[in-house]
Write a protein that holds these residues in place. Structure first.
Motif, PDB file in Angstrom:
ATOM      1  N   LEU A 197       0.881  -1.231  -0.094  1.00  0.00           N
ATOM      2  CA  LEU A 197       0.029   0.021  -0.025  1.00  0.00           C
ATOM      3  C   LEU A 197       0.930   1.138   0.129  1.00  0.00           C
ATOM      4  N   ALA A 198       0.515   2.229  -0.702  1.00  0.00           N
ATOM      5  CA  ALA A 198       1.097   3.277  -0.976  1.00  0.00           C
ATOM      6  C   ALA A 198      -0.073   4.527  -0.231  1.00  0.00           C
ATOM      7  N   ILE A 243       4.528   7.691   1.290  1.00  0.00           N
ATOM      8  CA  ILE A 243       4.914   6.277   2.026  1.00  0.00           C
ATOM      9  C   ILE A 243       4.522   5.282   0.914  1.00  0.00           C
ATOM     10  N   PHE A 244       5.452   4.252   1.272  1.00  0.00           N
ATOM     11  CA  PHE A 244       5.297   2.981   0.310  1.00  0.00           C
ATOM     12  C   PHE A 244       5.432   1.989   1.203  1.00  0.00           C
ATOM     13  N   ALA A 245       4.994   0.817   0.757  1.00  0.00           N
ATOM     14  CA  ALA A 245       5.167  -0.517   1.532  1.00  0.00           C
ATOM     15  C   ALA A 245       4.480  -0.164   2.812  1.00  0.00           C
ATOM     16  N   ALA A 246       3.356   0.546   2.892  1.00  0.00           N
ATOM     17  CA  ALA A 246       2.426   0.582   4.081  1.00  0.00           C
ATOM     18  C   ALA A 246       3.177   1.681   5.091  1.00  0.00           C
ATOM     19  N   SER A 247       4.605   1.502   5.213  1.00  0.00           N
ATOM     20  CA  SER A 247       5.171   2.477   6.583  1.00  0.00           C
ATOM     21  C   SER A 247       6.256   2.923   6.170  1.00  0.00           C
ATOM     22  N   TYR A 248       6.918   2.782   4.942  1.00  0.00           N
ATOM     23  CA  TYR A 248       8.399   3.298   4.497  1.00  0.00           C
ATOM     24  C   TYR A 248       8.163   4.819   4.077  1.00  0.00           C
ATOM     25  N   LEU A 249       8.801   5.593   4.609  1.00  0.00           N
ATOM     26  CA  LEU A 249       8.881   7.029   4.179  1.00  0.00           C
ATOM     27  C   LEU A 249       9.464   7.328   3.024  1.00  0.00           C
ATOM     28  N   SER A 302      11.902   9.109   0.355  1.00  0.00           N
ATOM     29  CA  SER A 302      12.882  10.228   0.469  1.00  0.00           C
ATOM     30  C   SER A 302      12.415  11.580   0.442  1.00  0.00           C
ATOM     31  N   GLY A 303      12.717  12.574   1.305  1.00  0.00           N
ATOM     32  CA  GLY A 303      12.511  13.808   1.244  1.00  0.00           C
ATOM     33  C   GLY A 303      11.050  14.150   2.048  1.00  0.00           C
ATOM     34  N   VAL A 304      10.459  13.163   2.183  1.00  0.00           N
ATOM     35  CA  VAL A 304       9.129  13.523   2.863  1.00  0.00           C
ATOM     36  C   VAL A 304       9.294  13.739   4.604  1.00  0.00           C
ATOM     37  N   PRO A 305       8.775  14.498   4.853  1.00  0.00           N
ATOM     38  CA  PRO A 305       9.122  15.072   6.325  1.00  0.00           C
ATOM     39  C   PRO A 305       8.532  13.974   7.282  1.00  0.00           C
ATOM     40  N   SER A 306       9.365  14.002   8.360  1.00  0.00           N
ATOM     41  CA  SER A 306       9.101  13.035   9.274  1.00  0.00           C
ATOM     42  C   SER A 306       7.913  12.834  10.269  1.00  0.00           C
ATOM     43  N   ARG A 307       6.929  14.022  10.033  1.00  0.00           N
ATOM     44  CA  ARG A 307       5.647  14.033  10.662  1.00  0.00           C
ATOM     45  C   ARG A 307       4.520  13.176   9.871  1.00  0.00           C
ATOM     46  N   PHE A 308       4.995  12.825   8.743  1.00  0.00           N
ATOM     47  CA  PHE A 308       4.152  11.735   8.134  1.00  0.00           C
ATOM     48  C   PHE A 308       4.575  10.316   8.553  1.00  0.00           C
ATOM     49  N   SER A 309       3.821   9.508   8.670  1.00  0.00           N
ATOM     50  CA  SER A 309       3.870   8.197   9.039  1.00  0.00           C
ATOM     51  C   SER A 309       2.951   7.176   8.457  1.00  0.00           C
ATOM     52  N   GLY A 310       2.987   5.926   8.304  1.00  0.00           N
ATOM     53  CA  GLY A 310       1.929   4.901   7.985  1.00  0.00           C
ATOM     54  C   GLY A 310       2.271   3.765   8.513  1.00  0.00           C
TER      55      GLY A 310
END
Lengths: 120, 107
Positions: free
Chosen positions: B33-34, B48-54, B56-64
């Motif tokens: 899931l992305a 986000i890719f593979a459900a929980s991987y951030l 590159s370049g996306v702020p760390s306030r995003f999580s999956g």
């Protein structure tokens, strides 16, 4: 710089045809699966079609199967979408897009989109 | 075909809030899931890719998180530039489907 640049959009009558093209640059084009994704005005994203890196495998949404054909020319780094028997409901922005490398990968790069309007 | 259902639709929040968007698949998709963000008039952007991987370049306030059929996208400390529409997409099988989108609006 990695980039995707679509062209070919425009106004076409219902039942007509249109060919979209996408020029890719800045990456090893033949090693990535490529897609077309569309977005009708004010609506969400709809996956349309995917072609494998070699071009040997293609996949289509049911809504376009038999009417649209995705092809790629790895010698020219281009991706095309031939659209036939167009319907009013095909009106949308069409995005060329590149998967991340490998199988079951998300879209990691999008073009800016080209607008297709199907209307009489 | 695998259907994806997002909730809520839409979502009203304030700057600094923590928001959670849910995506439910009609059958198990493992972690395939992305999540994408789309700002008005712009192309989508992979978060986000593979459900929980951030990405590159996306702020760390995003999580999956999530696997199987239930997934979440969380934005902590919502920033003004985060007011946008968010889509989930399954890449487990063809046809690849998107959720209907969740618009994050300013309260």
């Amino acid at each position: 710089e990695v980039d995707l640049l679509e062209s070919g959009g425009g106004l076409v009558q219902p039942g007509g045809s249109l060919r979209l093209s996408c020029a890719a640059s800045g990456f090893a084009f033949n090693t990535y699966a490529m897609n077309w994704v569309r977005q009708a005005p004010g609506k969400g994203l709809e996956w349309v079609s995917t072609v494998s890196g070699s071009g040997s495998s293609t996949y289509y949404a049911d809504s376009v199967k038999g009417r649209f054909t995705i092809t790629r020319d790895n010698s020219k780094n281009t991706l095309d979408l031939q659209m036939n028997s167009l319907r009013v409901e095909d009106t949308a922005i069409y995005y060329c897009s590149k998967d991340a490398r490998g199988y079951n990968q998300p879209i990691e790069l999008w073009g800016q989109g080209t607008l297709v309007t199907v209307s009489s | 075909d695998i259907q994806l259902t997002q909730s809520p639709a839409p979502l009203s929040a304030s700057v600094g809030d923590r928001v959670t968007i849910t995506c439910r698949a009609s059958q198990s998709i493992g972690s395939w899931l992305a999540w994408y963000q789309q700002r008005p008039g712009k192309a989508p952007k992979l978060l986000i890719f593979a459900a929980s991987y951030l990405q590159s370049g996306v702020p760390s306030r995003f999580s999956g998180s999530g696997s199987g059929t239930d997934f979440t996208l969380t934005i902590s400390n919502l920033q003004p530039e985060d007011f946008a529409t968010y889509y989930c997409q399954q890449v487990a099988s063809f046809p690849r489907t998107f959720g209907q989108g969740t618009r994050v609006e300013i309260k």
